[in-house]
Design a protein around this motif. Structure first.
Motif, mmCIF file in Angstrom:
data_model
loop_
_atom_site.group_PDB
_atom_site.id
_atom_site.type_symbol
_atom_site.label_atom_id
_atom_site.label_comp_id
_atom_site.label_asym_id
_atom_site.label_seq_id
_atom_site.Cartn_x
_atom_site.Cartn_y
_atom_site.Cartn_z
ATOM 1 N N ALA A 126 54.766 44.515 50.344
ATOM 2 C CA ALA A 126 54.460 45.945 50.272
ATOM 3 C C ALA A 126 53.243 46.196 49.386
ATOM 4 C CB ALA A 126 55.677 46.711 49.753
ATOM 5 N N SER A 127 53.157 45.467 48.276
ATOM 6 C CA SER A 127 51.997 45.597 47.388
ATOM 7 C C SER A 127 50.749 44.987 48.018
ATOM 8 C CB SER A 127 52.279 44.912 46.045
ATOM 9 O OG SER A 127 53.347 45.526 45.372
ATOM 10 N N TRP A 128 50.937 43.878 48.717
ATOM 11 C CA TRP A 128 49.821 43.172 49.345
ATOM 12 C C TRP A 128 49.171 44.022 50.435
ATOM 13 C CZ3 TRP A 128 46.204 39.699 49.441
ATOM 14 C CH2 TRP A 128 45.727 39.176 50.647
ATOM 15 N N GLU A 129 49.968 44.607 51.310
ATOM 16 C CA GLU A 129 49.376 45.365 52.410
ATOM 17 C C GLU A 129 48.748 46.666 51.922
ATOM 18 O OE1 GLU A 129 53.224 47.626 54.397
ATOM 19 O OE2 GLU A 129 52.852 45.550 54.968
ATOM 20 N N LYS A 130 49.240 47.182 50.813
ATOM 21 C CA LYS A 130 48.670 48.397 50.223
ATOM 22 C C LYS A 130 47.352 48.117 49.524
ATOM 23 C CE LYS A 130 49.965 52.188 47.131
ATOM 24 N NZ LYS A 130 51.039 52.721 46.232
ATOM 25 N N GLY A 131 47.181 46.872 49.104
ATOM 26 C CA GLY A 131 45.965 46.515 48.377
ATOM 27 C C GLY A 131 46.157 46.454 46.876
ATOM 28 N N SER A 132 47.381 46.718 46.406
ATOM 29 C CA SER A 132 47.652 46.656 44.969
ATOM 30 C C SER A 132 47.614 45.220 44.468
ATOM 31 C CB SER A 132 49.024 47.275 44.671
ATOM 32 O OG SER A 132 49.063 48.626 45.065
ATOM 33 N N ALA A 133 48.120 44.313 45.288
ATOM 34 C CA ALA A 133 48.047 42.885 44.962
ATOM 35 C C ALA A 133 46.786 42.323 45.601
ATOM 36 C CB ALA A 133 49.283 42.166 45.487
ATOM 37 N N LYS A 134 45.903 41.790 44.776
ATOM 38 C CA LYS A 134 44.597 41.337 45.271
ATOM 39 C C LYS A 134 44.553 39.850 45.587
ATOM 40 C CE LYS A 134 42.771 45.443 44.418
ATOM 41 N NZ LYS A 134 42.344 46.350 45.503
ATOM 42 N N ASP A 135 45.303 39.054 44.845
ATOM 43 C CA ASP A 135 45.240 37.605 44.962
ATOM 44 C C ASP A 135 46.487 37.095 45.684
ATOM 45 O OD1 ASP A 135 45.379 34.798 44.495
ATOM 46 O OD2 ASP A 135 44.067 35.004 42.760
ATOM 47 N N LEU A 136 46.312 36.642 46.908
ATOM 48 C CA LEU A 136 47.459 36.223 47.712
ATOM 49 C C LEU A 136 48.111 34.974 47.130
ATOM 50 C CD1 LEU A 136 49.245 36.580 50.165
ATOM 51 C CD2 LEU A 136 47.518 35.437 51.562
ATOM 52 N N ASP A 137 47.318 33.999 46.698
ATOM 53 C CA ASP A 137 47.874 32.764 46.154
ATOM 54 C C ASP A 137 48.738 33.021 44.927
ATOM 55 O OD1 ASP A 137 46.792 30.867 47.996
ATOM 56 O OD2 ASP A 137 44.850 31.070 47.030
ATOM 57 N N SER A 138 48.208 33.787 43.997
ATOM 58 C CA SER A 138 48.975 34.051 42.775
ATOM 59 C C SER A 138 50.182 34.938 43.070
ATOM 60 C CB SER A 138 48.092 34.701 41.716
ATOM 61 O OG SER A 138 47.634 35.981 42.137
ATOM 62 N N GLY A 139 50.030 35.823 44.043
ATOM 63 C CA GLY A 139 51.151 36.685 44.400
ATOM 64 C C GLY A 139 52.311 35.901 44.985
ATOM 65 N N LEU A 140 52.008 34.969 45.886
ATOM 66 C CA LEU A 140 53.065 34.150 46.473
ATOM 67 C C LEU A 140 53.667 33.204 45.446
ATOM 68 C CD1 LEU A 140 51.519 33.352 49.975
ATOM 69 C CD2 LEU A 140 53.306 35.007 49.416
ATOM 70 N N ALA A 141 52.835 32.730 44.503
ATOM 71 C CA ALA A 141 53.358 31.900 43.418
ATOM 72 C C ALA A 141 54.304 32.719 42.542
ATOM 73 C CB ALA A 141 52.211 31.343 42.578
ATOM 74 N N GLY A 142 53.985 34.000 42.377
ATOM 75 C CA GLY A 142 54.870 34.884 41.614
ATOM 76 C C GLY A 142 56.199 35.099 42.318
ATOM 77 N N VAL A 143 56.174 35.173 43.640
ATOM 78 C CA VAL A 143 57.421 35.281 44.405
ATOM 79 C C VAL A 143 58.271 34.038 44.178
ATOM 80 C CG1 VAL A 143 58.422 35.384 46.729
ATOM 81 C CG2 VAL A 143 56.433 36.797 46.166
ATOM 82 N N ASP A 144 57.636 32.871 44.217
ATOM 83 C CA ASP A 144 58.349 31.620 43.938
ATOM 84 C C ASP A 144 59.037 31.675 42.576
ATOM 85 O OD1 ASP A 144 57.737 30.398 46.309
ATOM 86 O OD2 ASP A 144 56.185 29.092 45.502
#
Length: 445
Positions: free
Chosen positions: A415-433
């Protein structure tokens, strides 16, 4: 069955790891010698209670009709049906020492926690005792009904997900087989006003749109959820990055604000105002149950069904999809476990029972015999989902003690990624992990 939102479907799954099932009730399945003889008459006369989540009149009638077949085989056993029951109610009843004899759930999200905590009894002993051949069900179904070698539920009916397309809006195009084809068609079929307002969407790429959940999407790219040790594989599997990169590029083409304005203007998913019915969406991912809904609520729509498009680099995935379904078992402490198992076995392995339920509820039956039965109602639309379910490339979300939490963690990031709030996909997915793995540690996984 209709899709059950994660927040409702898996309430119990988040708190089960440490719960202790009730101690009162009958003996555990397989703990006593089997009654003499193998005939149904070997079981004593009794009344058992079956809790299930169905509530619509047609669904309740389907269960009643299926039970009628059981009563012919076991006339001495009376089955009392209780409708509209959710997972949390089942869990609390077991923990309180007041379980039903049989319980059914719409979702597979609670299976791992139920098996691990003992809320449902292990069926392995009676499956072996009765010589049930589980190979009559696809491997993916056998996977989602057990956890770490303990099979505490059986599959009843299942859902399969594919692509619906409006033939009039497709303008003569065939359904896309790859993500690049889907992108091209989505752009070509989208209609806008001069100010950019979307009038018709070729495809809605938002993960907040109805059935566009990460779980339903994951087979399109062959994405993994977990590593062998149960930790999250979302950040390390490049398939997730490819999927979300594709999704964000299409969202940016629409314009996030434009897409959200369009999405929020649409009707309820389970109403006659569904946008697919109103010619507002050309292509959409949905479950097989939509076939029956279209027949009842929008019979004039000329549409087709197909497998979901897949990663261009993985064309062998085409034809498969996502599946998950209704499960049923014998809770811990059931007063009449042998009679309860007889009912579970009948509903999940008897071809007539499965076909009766599938025809009435319009879900996919889970055995090869039921899938091939001439009595199963099929048409070109529904056949697509039978084929998807039977395809060896079809996958599900693996059983996990934190299944609901894991899905919600990924959904929240998307939800944050598609909105543009999350800019870095790699770090975001690492955060999900990290979020998922921290929860796993707390759960003792």
């Amino acid at each position: 069955m209709r899709f059950v939102p994660l927040a409702v479907a898996g309430l119990a799954a988040l708190s089960l790891a440490a719960c202790t099932a009730g101690k009162e009730g009958g003996p555990a399945l397989g703990s006593q010698p089997k009654p003499a003889g193998t005939a149904p008459s070997a079981l004593p006369a009794t009344t058992i209670e079956l809790w299930h989540g169905f509530s619509a009149d047609s669904e309740v009638k389907a269960f009643t009709d299926a039970i009628a077949g059981f009563n012919k085989k076991y006339p001495q056993i009376t089955v009392k049906l209780v409708k509209g029951v959710q997972d949390e109610q089942i869990t609390q009843a077991v923990r309180g020492g007041r379980p039903p004899d049989v319980a059914s759930s719409f979702t597979t999200d609670s299976v791992a926690a139920w098996c691990k905590s003992g809320v449902f009894q292990d069926l392995t002993p009676v499956i072996k005792q009765d010589g049930i051949d589980l190979s009559v069900m696809p491997a993916v179904v056998n996977d989602y009904t057990q956890y770490e070698g303990e099979r505490c539920v059986m599959p009843l009916l299942t859902d399969a997900y594919g692509l619906y397309y409006n033939k009039a809006l497709m303008k003569g195009h065939q359904p896309p087989k790859t993500l690049s084809e889907l992108t091209k068609l989505a752009k070509e079929l989208t209609v806008r006003d001069p100010d950019g307002t979307i009038k018709v969407a070729g495809f809605v790429p938002s993960a907040q749109y109805y059935e566009n959940t990460p779980g339903h999407w994951s087979p399109m790219v062959g994405a993994k959820w977990t590593n062998p040790d149960g930790t999250s594989a979302i950040g390390s599997d490049p398939a997730w990055k490819k999927l979300l990169t594709w999704q964000k590029e299409l969202i940016d083409w629409y314009g996030y604000a434009n897409l959200e304005k369009f999405r929020k203007s649409l009707g309820d998913e389970f109403s006659a105002n569904h946008p697919f019915y109103k010619n507002k969406v050309a292509m959409a991912i949905d479950g097989e149950w939509r076939v029956a809904m279209l027949a009842n609520e929008a019979p004039k729509i000329d549409y087709g069904t197909a497998p979901m498009p897949v990663d261009d680099a993985k064309p062998d995935l085409y034809g498969g999809g996502f599946t998950a379904g209704t499960v049923i078992g014998v809770p811990k402490g059931a007063k009449h476990p042998e009679a309860a198992w007889a009912l579970v076995k009948y509903l999940t392995t008897d071809t007539d029972a499965l076909v009766t339920l599938a025809n009435a509820i319009r879900n996919v039956p889970t055995t090869t015999a039921a899938l091939e039965s001439p009595q199963l109602k099929k048409d070109e639309h529904f056949q697509t989902f039978l084929d998807i379910f039977a395809n060896p490339k079809t996958t599900t979300i693996p059983a996990h003690v934190n299944s609901t939490f894991n899905q919600e963690a990924l959904q929240s990031f998307i939800a944050s990624w598609e909105k543009g709030s999350a800019k870095d996909l790699d770090s975001g997915l690492a955060g999900v992990d990290k979020t998922i793995n921290d929860k796993l540690k707390l759960s003792g996984g």
